[in-house]
Design an enzyme around this catalytic site. Structure first.
Site, mmCIF file in Angstrom:
data_model
loop_
_atom_site.group_PDB
_atom_site.id
_atom_site.type_symbol
_atom_site.label_atom_id
_atom_site.label_comp_id
_atom_site.label_asym_id
_atom_site.label_seq_id
_atom_site.Cartn_x
_atom_site.Cartn_y
_atom_site.Cartn_z
ATOM 1 C CD GLU A 67 3.240 -3.697 -22.482
ATOM 2 O OE1 GLU A 67 3.648 -2.508 -22.538
ATOM 3 O OE2 GLU A 67 3.815 -4.645 -23.048
ATOM 4 C CB ALA B 79 11.424 -7.937 -26.459
ATOM 5 C CG LEU B 80 7.231 -5.175 -29.647
ATOM 6 C CD1 LEU B 80 6.580 -3.799 -29.531
ATOM 7 C CD2 LEU B 80 6.403 -6.083 -30.537
#
Length: 303
Positions: free
Chosen positions: A213, A155-156
């Site tokens: 992605e 995650a970011l």
């Protein structure tokens, strides 16, 4: 027996004909470029259209608003950059057309949900019909929780994910993983026709800083998605290209668009048409991009 044979032959020929028509339609997609070695104002004057333009003042805030924002580890989303038309899709049946939702808490920009629905409906007509949306818009608080739970590998931080802008969504298939699903292949080949791009392709990880992605798509709108597809650009490359070229004329399927890049410092004056539809988007860095659309309808928007 002969009747059965001829019936099967007829059905086979109909199938071939349908497939041929689909292939012919897709093969007609055409993108043509013309670059100009001059700034936007000079181009308008030299093309004889300066009498149909007006000056418009651009503020620094507009650099951070629009559909063409570059969002990555260097350029985060600002709170004021978030799309203003975010809705819960599960409460808008008219927007859920041709695809499913992972759960009832998927939020998206209404505008982009409509574009996605249009795209999926065309995919369904071609026999690709198992799309689901796994994730859409996330607010900064939700992103912070996700980052704390999943860590930097998955995650970011809040503000550094495209999901925080309302411009991106994660698309899945109810059949299998997107890298193997017909839905994944269809999106990779056709999403650009509807203004979407595959944001993190497999061969551009060094530029994006994000691993491949196949499920993550981003809305940028036409003609930008067509240019990026034709030139094999990711958004980082496209922003550099616009800054370098400054003025581009592009035809997509015979429809002519013009694109102008303007650097912005404090209040900057730019030139926009008075008789054509245009959109102004910031790049989230240091300037704005003006997109002039085909036709003669005098409407404009700041995205």
């Amino acid at each position: 027996m002969k009747k059965l044979f001829f019936l099967l032959l007829l059905l086979f020929l109909i199938y071939l004909g349908y497939d041929y028509v689909n292939e012919a339609l897709f093969s007609q997609e055409k993108v043509e470029f013309q670059n100009y070695d001059q700034n936007p104002k000079e181009h308008l004057e030299n093309s004889g259209t300066s009498e149909n333009t007006q000056e418009k003042t651009i503020t620094e805030e507009q650099v951070y608003q629009g559909n063409l924002l570059l969002i990555n580890s260097k350029y985060p989303v600002r709170q004021e950059s978030v799309k203003s038309d975010i809705v819960n899709l599960s409460k808008h049946d008219e927007l859920i057309n041709g695809y499913g939702l992972l759960d009832s808490n998927i939020y998206m920009s209404k505008e982009i949900a409509q574009k996605f629905s249009e795209m999926v409906n065309d995919a369904v007509k071609g026999g690709v019909s198992h799309f689901i949306i796994n994730s859409g818009y996330r607010d900064f608080d939700e992103q912070s929780v996700l980052y704390q739970e999943m860590g930097a590998e998955y995650a970011l931080p809040a503000g550094y994910s495209e999901h925080n802008s309302g411009l991106s969504l994660d698309v899945g298939s109810s059949l299998t993983k997107m890298e193997r699903a017909p839905e994944g292949k269809w999106i990779e080949e056709n999403a650009w026709k509807y203004g979407f791009i595959l944001r993190y392709p497999e061969d551009k990880t060094e530029l994006t800083g994000i691993q491949y992605e196949p499920w993550h798509i981003r809305y940028v709108g036409l003609p930008h998605s067509a240019i990026m597809k034709e030139k094999n650009f990711v958004l980082e490359e496209y922003m550099d290209y616009l800054k370098e070229e400054k003025t581009i004329s592009v035809s997509v399927n015979g429809e002519k668009y013009e694109i102008f890049y303007y650097p912005v410092t404090k209040n900057t004056t730019i030139h926009v048409p008075t008789n054509l539809r245009y959109e102004i988007s910031g790049n989230n860095i240091d300037g704005v991009i003006v997109t002039v659309f085909p036709g003669s309808t005098h409407t404009n928007s700041r995205r």
